[in-house]
Design an enzyme around this catalytic site. Structure first.
Site, PDB file in Angstrom:
ATOM      1  N   GLY A  24       0.838  -1.200   0.000  1.00 14.18           N
ATOM      2  CA  GLY A  24       0.000   0.000   0.000  1.00 14.18           C
ATOM      3  C   GLY A  24       0.868   1.243   0.000  1.00 14.18           C
ATOM      4  O   GLY A  24       0.376   2.365   0.062  1.00 14.18           O
TER       5      GLY A  24
ATOM      6  N   GLU B 187      10.186   2.788   7.579  1.00 10.19           N
ATOM      7  CA  GLU B 187      10.137   2.698   9.036  1.00 10.19           C
ATOM      8  C   GLU B 187      10.651   3.918   9.789  1.00 10.19           C
ATOM      9  O   GLU B 187      10.225   4.167  10.916  1.00 10.19           O
ATOM     10  CB  GLU B 187      10.870   1.427   9.485  1.00 10.19           C
ATOM     11  CG  GLU B 187      10.045   0.217   9.116  1.00 10.19           C
ATOM     12  CD  GLU B 187      10.806  -1.085   9.096  1.00 10.19           C
ATOM     13  OE1 GLU B 187      10.722  -1.803  10.086  1.00 10.19           O
ATOM     14  OE2 GLU B 187      11.454  -1.390   8.077  1.00 10.19           O
TER      15      GLU B 187
HETATM   16 MO1  MOS Z   1       8.885  -4.053   8.837  1.00 19.69          MO
HETATM   17  S1  MOS Z   1       8.411  -4.169  10.865  1.00 19.69           S
HETATM   18  O1  MOS Z   1      10.469  -4.635   8.830  1.00 19.69           O
HETATM   19  O2  MOS Z   1       7.767  -5.107   8.087  1.00 19.69           O
END
Ligand code: MOS
Length: 740
Positions: free
Chosen positions: A464, A702
């Site tokens: 997504g 992230e």
């Molecule tokens: Mo991410 S927590 O490395 O999918």
């Protein structure tokens, strides 16, 4: 690079908003049967019996699978798998119960309603044993993990005791973060369909290749006989990075009923059997000289795991590399509890670790009466202090500078409770964000079709986040084709191998392979045209020819040009294609790869009620080159929103008597809604990483969540004078702190 970096709309946007994008639970199949997962209601013990007689006799019920009748799997369903990417599962091979909400049966019927109805008619008798659920009691007996992602469990550099003694000022504090569970909009879902010995799984997964290998291992069949299809994923965040029990159970049930079977988890089933973030308790001790120079830093983390598998929240890893500290020690200990095994959850380690570290630095800044940015600059790591290697590219100073400017940091009056607007206390806080630059081997092909379009593909995933879009951009750019004539395929285990979409590595890994395959296909197209006596480009030297907007064209004389479709038509009508693999070279031995950022938060705290609002967050990131300004900034913004949720709202509340999460639903498991979010101002420096890959792009999945909880906690302290070290920061903790 024409299309790269542009803020282009998603290539799959129309499919999504018109509902034509098919997700795992939406694929049709003839004679489809529906499965419902039944889970345990005790946290520890065994299933003594399951009376299925009422369910068995209900109309439309096809099969009730329990540990009594489930197909037997090789090695008792506990084959040698490679944790943590693949996990221990609950596959009805025995009657043991190890956590509440653990799968104990599967009911299959001809409609979903009948399966749900029948599942409620099972009569389960348990033999209970007493579960381990008290973290604070068990933590004294924590064990060190045998292995851990991100390095050794325990590290030390310099002399930590001497370093802690050398400082004039010391901070010694414990920070805690709660268990949390991923709640992507799309819960886990799978459809299994067998054709003789071959299994097709429509799954929602962050890794089709990993799922293929894992499912084959559990079932004891050849990986070539497992086909994973996952074109759209409604959010992953780590929970879809491993294969969980329901996937294999669905594949086991299907041949028993001789029909394709669909199994979708309910929202409450997201709380336990498919991972989550563990509880952490982090003890930090910092010592610094009067001028802010850190002399010693210790970061000891305890987190929970399950009773049957180790999974480590690597909170100390960020502390090893973020600042120049000569004397440093980090450790990780695991406390087994009767809960499902935790797993990767957006920036696992960095999210919780940066909350503790960046809160502690703020406390140190207060103790030293020093500006928080100045303290961070004083201890700026010019090289990676853990690895002793230079950074491939680090622009963190510029992140601090630009972030402070955009936020108006100079307006901040340093003393807590010094800024207010009537009864509203105003706080300003900041923190550093960081995440490693990961990259794995990936492959792709590019195929120029007889109609003058191009199909480019890799067995990667789009969670997504925009993989379809940015890969189309990279491919179109390398081919010399217009964007709308290039389509990108992914999410299929029969495509060239790509890594799991985890660790923020998809773009970093796959884009170089796509670029290479597309570049080679373009070169073949040019060579084919130049060698063709019927082409206007015949006999033009290959290196004087390029491809622009899908036309093969002479650089020197633009009137000599040939559309790709014509080149292929005269060449027997066969597609022109190229395959490529891209992987790291020896640059990882020479450089340390990390992304960085600076996050600034403004909070408004009601002086009487302790309610916290966050009207404004400003963040500046150094993530290398950004491939799409729109999808990229959206993804970073999404990370920030989650960071706000972690700071103020999210927690899975474990009932310590029964091991059940009492808020296993979206009404009581609080995540931010639009009304919780004010202005989010994201900037990206866009300095390409010269050593990481051919595009200079590090991952962005992230880093957005990191630093945010601490920036908000620090702002709450600045507003109120109350230091909350336990997430989430709720009004009761603020009021309690204010009254003591
Ligand atoms: Mo991410 S927590 O490395 O999918």
């Amino acid at each position: 690079m024409n299309t790269i970096g542009q803020p282009l709309d998603r290539t799959d946007g129309v499919l999504k908003v018109t509902g034509r994008a098919q997700y795992a639970a939406e694929f049709p199949a003839a004679h489809l049967a529906h499965a419902v997962l039944v889970t345990s209601t005790i946290a520890c013990g065994r299933v003594a019996s399951i009376d299925t007689s009422r369910a068995d006799s209900m109309p439309g019920v096809l099969y009730v699978m329990t540990s009594r009748n489930a197909p037997r799997l090789p090695q008792g369903g506990r084959p040698d798998v490679s944790p943590p990417a693949q996990r221990q599962l609950s596959l009805l091979q025995d009657d043991e119960v190890r956590y509440d909400n653990e799968p104990i049966a599967v009911v299959v019927a001809d409609t979903l309603e009948r399966a749900v109805d029948a599942a409620g008619k099972l009569r389960v008798a348990y033999e209970r044993a007493s579960p381990h659920l008290d973290f604070s009691k068990a933590k004294a007996h924590g064990h060190a993990p045998a292995s851990m992602i991100g390095g050794k469990a325990d590290t030390e550099r310099g002399d930590i005791e001497q370093g802690l003694r050398a400082g004039a000022v010391r901070i010694d504090a414990v920070y805690t973060t709660p268990m949390e569970h991923h709640n992507p909009m799309e819960p886990h879902a799978v459809m299994a369909s067998w054709d003789g010995p071959r299994l097709t799984l429509y799954d929602t997964t962050q890794g089709v290749a990993n799922a293929q290998r894992a499912v084959a291992t559990f079932l004891g069949i050849a990986p070539e006989d497992v086909h994973i299809i996952s074109p759209f994923v409604g959010g992953g965040f780590g929970c879809k990075g491993s294969v969980w029990s329901h996937v294999v159970l669905c594949a086991m049930a299907s041949p028993q009923v001789g029909r394709p079977v669909r199994l979708a988890l309910t929202r409450p089933q997201m709380f336990g059997p498919v991972g989550g973030r563990p509880h952490t308790e982090q003890h930090l001790v910092l010592a610094a000289r009067d001028d802010g120079t850190l002399t010693g830093l210790r970061h000891a983390t305890s987190s929970n795991t399950s009773t049957f598998e180790d999974w480590t929240e690597t909170s100390g890893v960020v502390t090893r590399m973020l600042y120049e500290v000569p004397n440093l020690a980090t450790s990780h200990r695991l406390v087994p509890l009767n809960v499902g095994t935790p797993t990767f959850m957006r920036a696992p380690g960095e999210t919780t670790g940066s909350f503790a570290l960046e809160s502690a630095l703020d406390e140190l800044a207060v103790a030293l009466k020093m500006d928080p940015i100045a303290l961070r600059l004083k201890n700026y790591a010019e090289i990676d202090p853990q690895e002793g290697k230079p950074w491939s590219s680090k622009q963190l100073r510029e992140c601090y500078r630009l972030g402070a400017e955009r936020f108006g940091w100079s307006q901040r009056q340093p003393a807590p409770r010094s800024m207010r607007d009537g009864a509203t206390l105003i706080g300003m806080g900041m923190a550093t964000a960081t995440y490693p630059g990961h990259r794995s081997e990936a492959a792709a092909f590019a195929r120029i079709m007889p109609d003058g379009t191009a199909v480019v593909a890799s067995g990667t995933q789009d969670l997504g986040t925009g993989t379809y879009t940015v890969m189309t951009q990279v491919a179109a750019d390398a081919l010399g084709f217009p964007l709308e004539r290039v389509s990108f395929a992914l999410g299929d285990s029969s495509l060239p191998h790509a890594p799991v979409s985890g660790g923020s590595q998809s773009v970093a890994s796959v884009a170089p392979a796509v670029r290479e395959a597309a570049t080679q296909a373009r070169q073949r197209l040019i060579e084919t045209a130049c060698a063709d006596p019927a082409s206007p480009l015949h006999a033009v030297p290959v290196n004087e020819v390029t491809v622009v907007e899908g036309w093969v064209v002479s650089r020197a004389d633009a009137s000599r040009r040939d559309p790709a479709a014509a080149v292929i038509a005269r060449h027997g009508g066969r597609p022109i294609e190229a395959h490529a693999t891209a992987k790291r070279g020896d640059e990882t031995r020479r450089y340390s790869f990390h992304s960085f950022g600076a996050v600034f938060a403004q909070v408004h705290v009601d002086g009487a009620l302790g309610t916290i609002r966050v009207p404004r967050i400003v963040a500046v990131y150094d993530v290398g080159r950004l491939l799409n300004e729109k999808t990229g900034k959206s993804q970073l913004m999404g990370g920030i929103v989650w960071g706000l949720g972690a700071a103020l709202e999210e927690a899975s509340e474990l009932d310590a008597r029964y091991g059940r999460f009492v808020n296993a639903n979206l009404a009581e498991y609080h995540v931010p809604v639009n009304a919780d979010i004010g202005t989010i101002d994201v900037s990206v420096l866009n300095v390409p990483d010269p050593h990481f890959n051919s595009l200079g792009a590090r991952g962005i999945g992230e880093i957005g969540i990191t630093g945010v909880p601490a920036a908000i906690a620090n702002a709450v302290y600045h507003a109120t004078g109350v230091r909350v070290r336990d997430l989430p920061i709720t009004l009761d903790k603020v009021l309690q702190g204010a009254s003591v």
